[in-house]
Scaffold this motif. Structure first.
Motif, short mmCIF file in Angstrom:
data_model
loop_
_atom_site.label_atom_id
_atom_site.label_comp_id
_atom_site.label_asym_id
_atom_site.label_seq_id
_atom_site.Cartn_x
_atom_site.Cartn_y
_atom_site.Cartn_z
N LEU A 161 0.79 -1.22 0.11
CA LEU A 161 -0.01 0.16 -0.07
C LEU A 161 0.78 1.24 0.00
CD1 LEU A 161 -2.57 -1.12 2.53
CD2 LEU A 161 -2.54 -1.44 0.13
N SER A 172 0.93 5.92 0.01
CA SER A 172 0.21 6.78 0.98
C SER A 172 -0.86 7.72 0.35
CB SER A 172 1.21 8.03 1.23
OG SER A 172 1.92 8.60 0.08
N ARG A 173 -1.12 7.25 -1.07
CA ARG A 173 -2.18 7.74 -1.82
C ARG A 173 -3.14 6.76 -1.71
NH1 ARG A 173 2.10 10.58 -3.61
NH2 ARG A 173 2.20 12.61 -4.49
N TYR A 174 -4.46 7.36 -1.32
CA TYR A 174 -5.51 6.25 -1.13
C TYR A 174 -5.89 5.60 -2.46
CZ TYR A 174 -10.13 4.30 -0.15
OH TYR A 174 -10.87 3.44 0.14
N GLY A 175 -5.96 4.30 -2.30
CA GLY A 175 -6.39 3.42 -3.54
C GLY A 175 -4.99 2.88 -4.14
N GLN A 176 -4.01 3.48 -4.07
CA GLN A 176 -2.78 2.71 -4.98
C GLN A 176 -2.33 1.46 -4.34
OE1 GLN A 176 -0.18 6.04 -5.42
NE2 GLN A 176 -1.56 7.14 -6.87
N CYS A 177 -2.00 0.55 -5.06
CA CYS A 177 -1.56 -0.72 -4.34
C CYS A 177 -0.79 -1.56 -5.39
CB CYS A 177 -2.74 -1.35 -3.89
SG CYS A 177 -4.06 -1.90 -5.13
N ASP A 234 -7.24 -1.68 -7.90
CA ASP A 234 -7.89 -1.61 -6.72
C ASP A 234 -7.60 -2.71 -6.10
OD1 ASP A 234 -9.81 -3.34 -7.49
OD2 ASP A 234 -10.58 -1.91 -8.55
N ARG A 258 6.70 4.20 0.11
CA ARG A 258 5.41 4.50 0.47
C ARG A 258 5.01 5.77 -0.29
NH1 ARG A 258 1.63 2.38 3.80
NH2 ARG A 258 3.24 0.90 4.56
#
Length: 341
Positions: free
Chosen positions: A186, A188-193, A212, A287
């Motif tokens: 995961l 620091s930016r939401y949704g990135q993986c 996602d 991250r």
């Protein structure tokens, strides 16, 4: 028989300072310490200076100066060629353990120790006051050590969940190929993986950017990645208790028929192979990385490079070497089996 000499210690230097300040002569100080006058004279000349700005004799400063004169630097500071080789391999993502082990394997003897590399990097960071030195190390820590922590677990809400203690015992010692672990990196930016898929025996790891962490697409992607492998390289798959793996039972169905297992709550160390692989890969993808600005092909290239770094646990062979040997072995086995008569 010749005489043996020992260095002045801090206690003796304190006595020299006290007697010198009290007006004692060099010969009187030497007699009090049972030392030669030449040793006392040399000690005072080295550590007091001369002229109008001469400093008083300070025993702590004299002790530090003695250590500095005797220290010739670490081996990496004295050997330019070895230092350039080690720093070059660190830049490529090798750990100190991998460097020391591979050099020993290639040259047949110990070239440099693991702790020597660690001490050199941290000493340079301290000496130069430049934190960038830590980025030579795989996890770029300011300090060595671990920080434990716990969070919530949705384990009770995962359908058809099978606990890790029911996984075949042959998977535990890493001797039988085909047992896999999966997890997400995961950012620091939401949704990135990024999905990580790790084979326990060879330590071969795939890293793929995903749009996602939804459960159904994740199960389909894992199915697509594992289906081309020989059946003997598809024995089990282990997850943590994240809801992104809630559709795991889709992998149990034929023709894949892959058994899936889950770690105990708050126990990610039970799938330590993929956790370790992700930790190593953080050197390439910290991250704070913004995956929207990164070509997915660069992630695949970095994963390929990571799989070509030798590992101590593999006798300093690379994960790619071991995994390719496994695939070739099982492919030969499948073609050499006699057809039923």
């Amino acid at each position: 028989m010749g005489r043996s000499y020992t260095q002045l210690d801090l206690e003796e230097r304190c006595a020299i300072a006290r007697l010198h300040e009290g007006g004692q002569s060099i010969r009187q100080i030497a007699a009090a310490l049972d030392r030669s006058p030449s040793s006392i004279s040399r000690e005072l000349k080295r550590n007091t200076g001369s002229g109008p700005r001469a400093e008083p004799y300070r025993p702590s400063y004299a002790q530090q100066q003695t250590r500095a004169r005797r220290w010739s630097g670490s081996r990496l500071e004295r050997n330019d060629a070895l230092r350039d080789q080690v720093l070059g391999l660190l830049t490529q993502g090798w750990s100190p353990e991998q460097i020391a082990g591979r050099l020993k394997r290639d040259q047949g003897h110990t070239v440099i120790g693991v702790e020597t590399i660690y001490r050199f990097v941290y000493a340079q960071a301290t000496r130069t006051n430049q934190g960038q030195w830590r980025h030579y190390l795989p996890r770029a820590k300011y300090r060595r050590g671990r920080r434990p922590g716990k969070g919530g677990s949705p384990a009770l809400h995962i359908k058809h969940r099978i606990s890790l203690d029911q996984r075949p015992p042959s998977a535990a010692d890493r001797q039988e190929p085909g047992h896999w672990e999966a997890d997400f990196m995961l950012f620091s930016r939401y949704g990135q993986c990024v999905l990580a898929l790790h084979e326990r025996t060879s330590r071969f790891t795939l890293f793929l950017k995903t749009p996602d962490r939804k459960a159904e697409p994740t199960a389909k992607l894992l199915r697509r990645l594992l289906k081309p492998l020989p059946p003997d390289l598809r024995r089990s798959l282990t997850f943590d208790n994240g809801t992104e793996f809630a559709e795991h039972y889709r992998l149990n169905r034929k023709p894949l028929g892959l058994p899936t297992f889950f770690c105990d709550p708050h126990s990610p160390w039970q799938k330590g192979g993929v956790e370790n692989a992700i930790g190593r890969f953080r050197r390439v993808l910290p991250r704070r990385t913004n995956l929207d600005h990164l070509d997915p092909r660069l992630i695949l290239q970095a994963a390929a490079a990571a799989n070509h770094i030798p590992r101590q646990c593999l006798d300093f062979r690379t994960p790619a070497e071991v995994f390719s040997q496994q695939v070739l072995h099982f492919e030969r086995e499948s073609t050499s089996r006699p057809s039923p008569g």
